[in-house]
Every structure is written in C-alpha cells, then in structure tokens.
Design an enzyme around this catalytic site. Structure first.
Site, PDB file in Angstrom:
ATOM      1  N   GLY A   1       0.826  -1.212   0.000  1.00  0.00           N
ATOM      2  CA  GLY A   1       0.000   0.000   0.000  1.00  0.00           C
ATOM      3  C   GLY A   1       0.851   1.248   0.000  1.00  0.00           C
ATOM      4  O   GLY A   1       0.595   2.193   0.745  1.00  0.00           O
ATOM      5  N   ALA A   2       1.868   1.267  -0.881  1.00  0.00           N
ATOM      6  CA  ALA A   2       2.918   2.286  -0.779  1.00  0.00           C
ATOM      7  C   ALA A   2       2.745   3.486  -1.698  1.00  0.00           C
ATOM      8  O   ALA A   2       3.630   4.327  -1.762  1.00  0.00           O
ATOM      9  CB  ALA A   2       4.279   1.633  -1.060  1.00  0.00           C
ATOM     10  N   ASN A   3       1.616   3.596  -2.385  1.00  0.00           N
ATOM     11  CA  ASN A   3       1.498   4.708  -3.332  1.00  0.00           C
ATOM     12  C   ASN A   3       0.811   5.941  -2.754  1.00  0.00           C
ATOM     13  O   ASN A   3       0.776   6.990  -3.389  1.00  0.00           O
ATOM     14  CB  ASN A   3       0.762   4.270  -4.601  1.00  0.00           C
ATOM     15  CG  ASN A   3      -0.690   3.925  -4.346  1.00  0.00           C
ATOM     16  OD1 ASN A   3      -0.981   2.796  -4.002  1.00  0.00           O
ATOM     17  ND2 ASN A   3      -1.597   4.879  -4.523  1.00  0.00           N
TER      18      ASN A   3
ATOM     19  N   GLY B   1      -0.717   7.998   1.225  1.00  0.00           N
ATOM     20  CA  GLY B   1      -0.901   8.006   2.670  1.00  0.00           C
ATOM     21  C   GLY B   1       0.300   7.541   3.467  1.00  0.00           C
ATOM     22  O   GLY B   1       1.451   7.872   3.164  1.00  0.00           O
ATOM     23  N   ILE B   2       0.024   6.758   4.496  1.00  0.00           N
ATOM     24  CA  ILE B   2       1.067   6.288   5.400  1.00  0.00           C
ATOM     25  C   ILE B   2       2.099   5.437   4.655  1.00  0.00           C
ATOM     26  O   ILE B   2       3.294   5.543   4.902  1.00  0.00           O
ATOM     27  CB  ILE B   2       0.451   5.485   6.557  1.00  0.00           C
ATOM     28  CG1 ILE B   2      -0.453   6.380   7.404  1.00  0.00           C
ATOM     29  CG2 ILE B   2       1.529   4.862   7.436  1.00  0.00           C
ATOM     30  CD1 ILE B   2      -1.323   5.618   8.385  1.00  0.00           C
ATOM     31  N   GLY B   3       1.628   4.593   3.754  1.00  0.00           N
ATOM     32  CA  GLY B   3       2.541   3.732   3.019  1.00  0.00           C
ATOM     33  C   GLY B   3       3.533   4.509   2.182  1.00  0.00           C
ATOM     34  O   GLY B   3       4.727   4.173   2.138  1.00  0.00           O
TER      35      GLY B   3
ATOM     36  N   SER C   1      -4.733  -0.967  13.993  1.00  0.00           N
ATOM     37  CA  SER C   1      -5.467   0.253  14.330  1.00  0.00           C
ATOM     38  C   SER C   1      -6.020   0.150  15.745  1.00  0.00           C
ATOM     39  O   SER C   1      -6.347  -0.941  16.221  1.00  0.00           O
ATOM     40  CB  SER C   1      -6.626   0.452  13.347  1.00  0.00           C
ATOM     41  OG  SER C   1      -7.498   1.469  13.786  1.00  0.00           O
TER      42      SER C   1
ATOM     43  N   TYR D   1     -14.186  -3.852  10.128  1.00  0.00           N
ATOM     44  CA  TYR D   1     -12.855  -3.242  10.120  1.00  0.00           C
ATOM     45  C   TYR D   1     -12.120  -3.586  11.418  1.00  0.00           C
ATOM     46  O   TYR D   1     -10.958  -4.010  11.406  1.00  0.00           O
ATOM     47  CB  TYR D   1     -12.984  -1.726   9.970  1.00  0.00           C
ATOM     48  CG  TYR D   1     -11.659  -0.995   9.890  1.00  0.00           C
ATOM     49  CD1 TYR D   1     -10.994  -0.842   8.673  1.00  0.00           C
ATOM     50  CD2 TYR D   1     -11.080  -0.433  11.020  1.00  0.00           C
ATOM     51  CE1 TYR D   1      -9.779  -0.164   8.594  1.00  0.00           C
ATOM     52  CE2 TYR D   1      -9.868   0.240  10.963  1.00  0.00           C
ATOM     53  CZ  TYR D   1      -9.229   0.378   9.742  1.00  0.00           C
ATOM     54  OH  TYR D   1      -8.034   1.046   9.671  1.00  0.00           O
TER      55      TYR D   1
END
Length: 273
Positions: A12-14, A16-18, A141, A166
């Site tokens: 998920g690196a594209n 936000g946090i990633g 989370s 979630y």
C-alpha cells in the site's frame, strides 16, 4: 539500524502512510520495494520518492491484495528478484461502507488486512530468516478495540457493520502478530504491530473528520521507528502507539482465540490456493 544495503518491502505504498513510510526508508538509503495495486499511481509515487530522496533504489511491484492469487504472484516475484529481505511492512488498508467481497469470496477488509498479511508474511519468512536480523511490522489500528472475532460469522454474511468488520480485521492482525512472535522466537526475525493514529488518508474516514486527522507523515513515524530504530532491536510481539509500547484490547491477548484463528486462516488460504 543502518538502512544502507537493507531491502524493505512496503504494501500500500502509493499513498498516505505507506507512501511516507517508503519515502522515509528511501531517505535513509534503503532499497525499497513498493507494492501497489495501480501501476500509474504506483509509478507516480515511485518517481516522487526518487525525486525527493535522491535514492533511485526504489522498485515498484503491482499486486492486488484482495486476491490471494495476486498475492502469490507477488511472492514469486519477490523470491525471484530479491536475495534479501530485511523489513516487511504490512501497511495496505481500506475501509468499506458496505459489505464487499474479495476475488476469493472473503469479506474485503478481512481479506486485505488479515488474509493477505498472513499469506504474504508466512511465504516470505524464509527470506527474512536468511536475512536476519529482520523485522516484520503490521499496521493495525486502535479500532481493533471495536471488533471481536465472530467465529460463527467471520465473513459478515449474517450480520455486517463497517466498523465492526474493520475492527475484526485489525484485531485478527494483532492475534497474528502475537502468535507469530512466539513461533519465530530466536530466529533473528521480530514482528510487532502498531496503531498509526487517526491519519488523513484515502482509507475512507468521513470528510468532516479531516480537521481532526494527523498528516500521513506523522502517521508513518511509528512504522519507521519500528523499521529502523536500534531501540527496538530484538523487541517482538508488542503493540506500539506513538513509538511506545502500549496495551492492546483484552480480546487481543486471548490465546485460544489466536490459535483458533491461525488454524482457520490456514484453511481459508489453502482453499484459495
């Protein structure tokens, strides 16, 4: 930990946090493997990281973590192309407003947060062990406290709430973290989990919450701390908030639930193989 000559994989690196986690690792000289779902967005993020850090050792791999066949293709690509893996950060996340299912028929949040994390990590353990000391970091989370493991309805087919599903998926990640820490003790590989804070990302928080949310840069701090800090060398099986150990929910320490979930997860993963 000196990050030069270290290979780090971030899902998920594209955005936000990633994205900020990948950027922070690249800024310290690491070789970074970005795992993204979208080629165009992923490449734009990769070029941005290279431009801002001056580190061109940033690679992009495309995978849809909602598909276990795609996860397995990712595993094969990593094993074929990288002899070492020192840091694995399971960061990818999403929040759905209604019940959605993955390609394999699993509730989408459970599939991406827990099943993909389990399958990817278990398959890469041998590479992490051979690269030891190595670190696994699971981005969970604080909302895990809103979830419970409903073993009669793990996929939310009978009853579904967005927050409950979630929370359950993030609670499952914590159980996996704690159980894996016991299983790999003494291997030179550590595994920890973290709450990044309430962060302004595209995960699905209502727009009105924006004024209360932290920046992705701040959200990445604990991930980067666990990936790089010498202070946590050898620390394993812990939950961190704001770069400090914290207590997770009482339910997350229920050992029998954790063992049961592990067995179920192995069966679910095998079903889709």
């Amino acid at each position: 930990m000196d990050m030069k000559n270290k290979t780090c994989l971030v899902t998920g690196a594209n955005s936000g946090i990633g994205l900020e986690t990948a950027r922070g690792l690249a800024a310290k000289g690491a070789q970074v493997i970005m795992v993204c779902r979208d080629q165009h967005k992923g490449e734009a993020a990769r070029q941005d990281i290279i431009a801002t850090t001056g580190n061109d050792k940033v690679d992009l791999l495309i995978a849809d973590l909602a598909s276990l066949s795609s996860v397995r293709q990712l595993i094969a690509t990593v094993k074929s192309n990288y002899d070492c893996l020192h840091v694995l950060i399971n960061n990818a996340g999403l929040m759905t407003k209604q019940r959605e299912v993955s390609d394999d028929g699993f509730e989408l949040q459970f599939a991406v947060h827990h099943l993909a994390t389990f399958v990817l990590t278990q398959a890469l353990l041998d590479r992490l062990r051979s690269s030891a000391p190595a670190r696994i970091i699971n981005v969970t989370s604080m909302l895990h406290k809103c979830g419970r493991l409903n073993f009669d309805d793990l996929q939310g087919e009978k009853k579904f709430s967005s927050l409950g599903a979630y929370g359950q998926s993030k609670l499952a990640m914590l159980h996996y973290t704690y159980n894996l820490a016991e299983k790999i003790q003494g291997s030179g590989v550590t595994v920890n989990a973290l709450h990044p804070g309430a962060v302004a990302t595209n995960i699905g928080f209502p727009s009105w919450m924006g004024i209360f949310l932290a920046s992705p840069e701040k959200g990445a701090r604990t991930s980067l701390y666990l990936a790089m800090s010498p202070e946590v060398e050898g620390t394993s099986g812990k939950y961190f908030v704001n770069c400090k150990p914290a207590k997770s929910s009482k339910a997350s320490y229920h050992r029998e639930d954790g063992r049961r979930l592990w067995e179920i997860t192995e069966k679910l993963a095998a079903q889709s193989a």
